[in-house]
Scaffold this motif. Structure first.
Motif, short mmCIF file in Angstrom:
data_model
loop_
_atom_site.label_atom_id
_atom_site.label_comp_id
_atom_site.label_asym_id
_atom_site.label_seq_id
_atom_site.Cartn_x
_atom_site.Cartn_y
_atom_site.Cartn_z
N THR A 113 0.69 -1.19 -0.04
CA THR A 113 0.14 0.12 0.03
C THR A 113 0.60 1.05 0.09
O THR A 113 2.12 1.50 0.35
N THR A 114 0.55 1.63 -0.39
CA THR A 114 1.63 3.65 -0.75
C THR A 114 0.91 4.16 0.18
O THR A 114 -0.12 4.85 0.80
N TRP A 115 1.62 5.80 0.59
CA TRP A 115 1.59 5.95 1.74
C TRP A 115 0.64 6.64 2.01
O TRP A 115 -0.27 7.05 3.27
N SER A 116 -0.03 7.53 1.28
CA SER A 116 -0.88 8.47 1.27
C SER A 116 -2.55 7.08 0.97
O SER A 116 -3.79 8.34 0.90
N GLN A 117 -2.21 5.92 0.68
CA GLN A 117 -4.16 5.69 0.60
C GLN A 117 -4.55 5.21 2.43
O GLN A 117 -3.68 5.06 3.08
N ALA A 118 -5.74 5.93 2.01
CA ALA A 118 -6.31 5.93 3.55
C ALA A 118 -6.72 4.22 3.62
O ALA A 118 -7.21 3.38 3.09
N TYR A 119 -6.88 4.26 5.33
CA TYR A 119 -6.51 3.04 5.88
C TYR A 119 -8.02 3.06 7.31
O TYR A 119 -7.57 2.29 7.64
N ALA A 120 -8.66 3.86 7.55
CA ALA A 120 -9.43 3.96 8.76
C ALA A 120 -10.09 5.28 8.09
O ALA A 120 -10.26 6.18 7.57
N ILE A 121 -11.13 5.36 8.89
CA ILE A 121 -12.28 6.29 8.63
C ILE A 121 -12.64 6.78 10.48
O ILE A 121 -12.77 6.35 11.53
N LEU A 122 -12.75 8.60 10.44
CA LEU A 122 -12.40 9.26 11.50
C LEU A 122 -14.01 9.63 11.54
O LEU A 122 -14.17 10.49 10.44
N THR A 123 -14.90 9.00 12.58
CA THR A 123 -15.90 10.17 12.88
C THR A 123 -16.27 10.79 13.92
O THR A 123 -16.01 10.20 15.51
N VAL A 124 -16.41 11.96 14.35
CA VAL A 124 -17.29 13.04 15.26
C VAL A 124 -18.34 13.45 15.42
O VAL A 124 -19.03 14.17 14.47
N PRO A 125 -19.08 12.69 15.97
CA PRO A 125 -20.79 13.03 15.74
C PRO A 125 -21.08 13.76 16.09
O PRO A 125 -21.73 14.64 15.85
N ARG A 126 -20.56 14.84 17.21
CA ARG A 126 -20.26 16.42 17.61
C ARG A 126 -20.51 17.00 16.12
O ARG A 126 -21.36 18.09 16.52
N LEU A 127 -19.67 16.68 15.42
CA LEU A 127 -19.22 17.71 14.10
C LEU A 127 -20.06 16.98 13.09
O LEU A 127 -19.60 17.81 12.30
N HIS A 128 -21.06 15.80 13.47
CA HIS A 128 -21.20 15.20 12.09
C HIS A 128 -19.70 15.44 11.07
O HIS A 128 -20.21 15.52 9.81
N LEU A 129 -18.77 15.00 11.40
CA LEU A 129 -17.71 14.31 10.85
C LEU A 129 -17.04 12.78 10.47
O LEU A 129 -17.45 12.45 11.17
N ARG A 130 -17.03 12.82 9.27
CA ARG A 130 -16.97 10.85 8.61
C ARG A 130 -16.07 11.06 7.46
O ARG A 130 -16.06 11.72 6.60
N VAL A 131 -14.66 11.27 7.58
CA VAL A 131 -13.83 11.54 6.91
C VAL A 131 -12.33 10.10 6.90
O VAL A 131 -11.84 9.74 7.98
N PRO A 132 -11.59 9.71 5.59
CA PRO A 132 -10.86 8.99 6.08
C PRO A 132 -9.63 9.44 6.57
O PRO A 132 -9.84 10.68 6.71
N VAL A 133 -8.64 8.48 7.14
CA VAL A 133 -7.90 8.50 7.54
C VAL A 133 -6.53 7.87 7.16
O VAL A 133 -6.45 7.09 6.60
N ALA A 134 -5.27 8.81 6.47
CA ALA A 134 -4.22 8.30 5.49
C ALA A 134 -2.93 8.65 6.57
O ALA A 134 -2.89 9.36 6.88
N GLU A 135 -2.10 7.49 6.11
CA GLU A 135 -0.81 7.51 6.91
C GLU A 135 0.31 8.67 5.59
O GLU A 135 -0.21 9.10 4.77
#
Length: 264
Positions: A113-135
């Motif tokens: 896998t490459t450095w910039s490939q996402a491998y997790a998802i960050l969710t912050v309910p209070r901020l209605h945020l759901r985004v990928p996490v990459a290295e």
């Protein structure tokens, strides 16, 4: 009554002044339009484009995990400081990791896998945020895509240590635009292929230097504001971004502690 005589030279000078004023006005209007377009691009288009890309990446991860694929393990060089938008200023090798360099899992098994490939998802309910996490925390390779970046060398989700993240506060999806609104007890979830890790926000450092690398250490503690941070090992998460808004002079830091882990 004598007629007023206007010499041709005076007429030509007046005509030149009018042309100069007209040309100057056109130039100012053109510059204004260009600046307006640049502002629209930075404040609207980059957000729209990055958010759309991040949403598609989250959906792709969910499909991949649903099919039994993916890899949770990540490791990298040691980050030493906080650059613009929370990026590290150096690594173990003194430079930015290559995009073609293989990543290693927690048992040191190389993957492709490459450095910039996402491998997790960050969710912050209070901020209605759901985004990928990459290295990695490079702007072009990670942050400008609307992703949240993992500081190389810091811990991974659920592990003892500090899972430290950086994200834009303004433009390019601005996932951390409102992290200043998080309060103690608010939850932050990190989802991987195999588990969901829930952290509870514990404390916030409203402003510190971009060089305050202590905030992303395994036991996070500000070097400039020693009363902010921790003194004993634990399972931490750190969110960093720029402050004040639309500048990159200082860093805003939010810390949390792991409170639960459940299989995905």
């Amino acid at each position: 009554m004598r007629a007023r005589i206007v010499h041709h030279g005076i007429r030509r000078r007046r005509a030149r002044r009018r042309r100069a004023l007209w040309t100057g006005g056109e130039a100012l209007v053109t510059v204004g339009v260009v600046l307006l377009l640049l502002v629209v691009h930075q404040l609207w288009w980059t957000n729209r484009e990055a958010r759309e890309g991040a949403r598609h990446q989250v959906e792709a991860l969910e499909r991949e995990w649903g099919e039994g694929g993916g890899d949770d393990g990540r490791s990298a060089g040691r980050g030493e400081g906080l650059g613009d938008d929370g990026t590290t200023t150096s690594t173990q090798d003194g430079g930015t990791p290559s995009a073609s360099e293989p990543r290693r899992t927690t048992n040191s098994t190389p993957t492709q896998t490459t450095w910039s490939q996402a491998y997790a998802i960050l969710t912050v309910p209070r901020l209605h945020l759901r985004v990928p996490v990459a290295e990695g925390v490079g702007k072009e390779s990670v942050l400008n895509k609307g992703y949240v970046g993992h500081y190389p060398g810091t811990g991974q989700p659920g592990q003892v240590g500090n899972f430290a993240l950086a994200g834009h506060r303004n433009t390019h999806g601005e996932p951390f635009r409102y992290v200043n609104r998080l309060a103690p007890g608010d939850t932050v979830e990190v989802e991987t292929r195999s588990a969901v890790y829930t952290y509870a926000v514990d404390r916030t450092l409203r402003q510190t230097s971009a060089r305050d690398s202590g905030v992303i250490r395994a036991i996070p503690r500000s070097r400039l504001h020693p009363s902010y941070g921790y003194t004993a090992p634990g399972h931490f998460i750190t969110l960093t971004t720029c402050t004040p808004e639309y500048t990159s002079r200082y860093r805003l830091v939010v810390w949390g502690k792991l409170v639960s882990t459940r299989p995905r």
